[in-house]
Motif scaffolding. Structure first.
Motif, short mmCIF file in Angstrom:
data_model
loop_
_atom_site.label_atom_id
_atom_site.label_comp_id
_atom_site.label_asym_id
_atom_site.label_seq_id
_atom_site.Cartn_x
_atom_site.Cartn_y
_atom_site.Cartn_z
N TYR A 163 1.82 2.33 8.10
CA TYR A 163 0.92 2.78 7.03
C TYR A 163 0.20 4.07 7.41
N ASP A 164 -0.28 4.12 8.65
CA ASP A 164 -0.97 5.34 9.09
C ASP A 164 -0.07 6.56 8.99
N SER A 165 1.16 6.42 9.45
CA SER A 165 2.06 7.57 9.46
C SER A 165 2.52 7.97 8.06
N HIS A 166 2.64 7.02 7.15
CA HIS A 166 3.10 7.35 5.79
C HIS A 166 1.97 7.74 4.85
N LEU A 167 0.82 7.15 5.02
CA LEU A 167 -0.28 7.43 4.09
C LEU A 167 -1.05 8.69 4.45
N VAL A 168 -0.89 9.19 5.65
CA VAL A 168 -1.60 10.41 6.04
C VAL A 168 -1.21 11.57 5.12
N PHE A 169 0.01 11.59 4.65
CA PHE A 169 0.47 12.66 3.77
C PHE A 169 -0.11 12.51 2.36
N ILE A 170 -0.38 11.28 1.97
CA ILE A 170 -0.89 11.01 0.62
C ILE A 170 -2.40 11.15 0.59
N PHE A 171 -3.05 10.58 1.60
CA PHE A 171 -4.49 10.53 1.65
C PHE A 171 -5.03 11.87 2.09
N ALA B 256 0.81 -1.22 0.00
CA ALA B 256 0.00 0.00 0.00
C ALA B 256 0.84 1.27 0.00
N CYS B 257 2.12 1.17 0.33
CA CYS B 257 2.99 2.35 0.29
C CYS B 257 3.58 2.59 -1.09
N ASP B 258 3.38 1.66 -2.00
CA ASP B 258 3.88 1.78 -3.37
C ASP B 258 2.95 2.72 -4.16
N PRO B 259 3.48 3.82 -4.70
CA PRO B 259 2.63 4.77 -5.44
C PRO B 259 1.87 4.14 -6.61
N GLU B 260 2.45 3.13 -7.25
CA GLU B 260 1.77 2.47 -8.36
C GLU B 260 0.55 1.69 -7.86
N GLY C 223 -6.89 3.35 -6.77
CA GLY C 223 -7.73 4.55 -6.79
C GLY C 223 -7.72 5.32 -5.49
N MET C 224 -6.58 5.30 -4.82
CA MET C 224 -6.50 5.96 -3.51
C MET C 224 -6.79 7.46 -3.59
N ASP C 225 -6.54 8.05 -4.72
CA ASP C 225 -6.77 9.49 -4.87
C ASP C 225 -8.25 9.86 -4.82
N ARG C 226 -9.14 8.91 -5.03
CA ARG C 226 -10.57 9.20 -5.00
C ARG C 226 -11.29 8.56 -3.80
N ALA C 227 -10.52 7.93 -2.91
CA ALA C 227 -11.13 7.25 -1.76
C ALA C 227 -11.71 8.25 -0.76
N ASP C 228 -12.87 7.92 -0.25
CA ASP C 228 -13.51 8.71 0.79
C ASP C 228 -13.05 8.26 2.18
N ILE C 229 -12.78 6.96 2.30
CA ILE C 229 -12.36 6.38 3.58
C ILE C 229 -11.18 5.46 3.34
N LEU C 230 -10.18 5.54 4.22
CA LEU C 230 -9.03 4.65 4.19
C LEU C 230 -8.95 3.97 5.55
N ILE C 231 -9.00 2.63 5.54
CA ILE C 231 -8.92 1.85 6.78
C ILE C 231 -7.70 0.97 6.72
N VAL C 232 -6.84 1.08 7.73
CA VAL C 232 -5.65 0.22 7.83
C VAL C 232 -5.97 -0.87 8.83
N ALA C 233 -5.99 -2.13 8.37
CA ALA C 233 -6.44 -3.23 9.22
C ALA C 233 -5.54 -4.45 9.09
N THR C 234 -4.23 -4.26 9.16
CA THR C 234 -3.34 -5.41 9.12
C THR C 234 -3.30 -6.06 10.50
N LYS C 235 -2.70 -7.24 10.60
CA LYS C 235 -2.61 -7.93 11.89
C LYS C 235 -1.47 -7.41 12.75
N SER C 236 -0.63 -6.57 12.19
CA SER C 236 0.54 -6.08 12.90
C SER C 236 0.37 -4.62 13.30
N ASP C 237 0.47 -4.33 14.60
CA ASP C 237 0.39 -2.95 15.05
C ASP C 237 1.51 -2.11 14.44
#
Length: 90
Positions: free
Chosen positions: A82-90, A52-56, A62-76
């Motif tokens: 993901y939360d800290s890196h995608l906040v700048f993109i999303f 999910a951190c890969d721009p491609e 379609g992350m640029d048009r998402a209304d909601i982004l939920i990060v739900a992996t098994k690893s805290d």
């Protein structure tokens, strides 16, 4: 609404079922190809295989048009990453 969920877990399945029930469009991003195939068999072609951190992958999902982004992996650790890196993109 367009929803992206990162990671395939039991929670992901419940989220996809709930959002689909209300006719929202859902895409799941998952690194494990077998988990993607499993979700695609359950719900149709909704899973994007990759990091999910890969721009491609973000573009394909379609992350640029998402209304909601939920990060739900098994690893805290991964969830925090993901939360800290995608906040700048999303």
């Amino acid at each position: 609404m367009y929803v992206i969920v990162i990671g395939v877990t039991n929670l992901t399945q419940k989220l996809v079922e709930w959002y689909s029930e209300y006719e929202h469009e859902v895409t799941v991003i998952e690194k494990d190809i077998e988990k993607c195939h499993y979700f695609d068999q359950l719900f149709g072609p909704i899973c994007q295989n990759g990091d999910a951190c890969d721009p491609e992958i973000q573009s394909l999902a379609g992350m640029d048009r998402a209304d909601i982004l939920i990060v739900a992996t098994k690893s805290d650790k991964d969830n925090f990453f993901y939360d800290s890196h995608l906040v700048f993109i999303f």
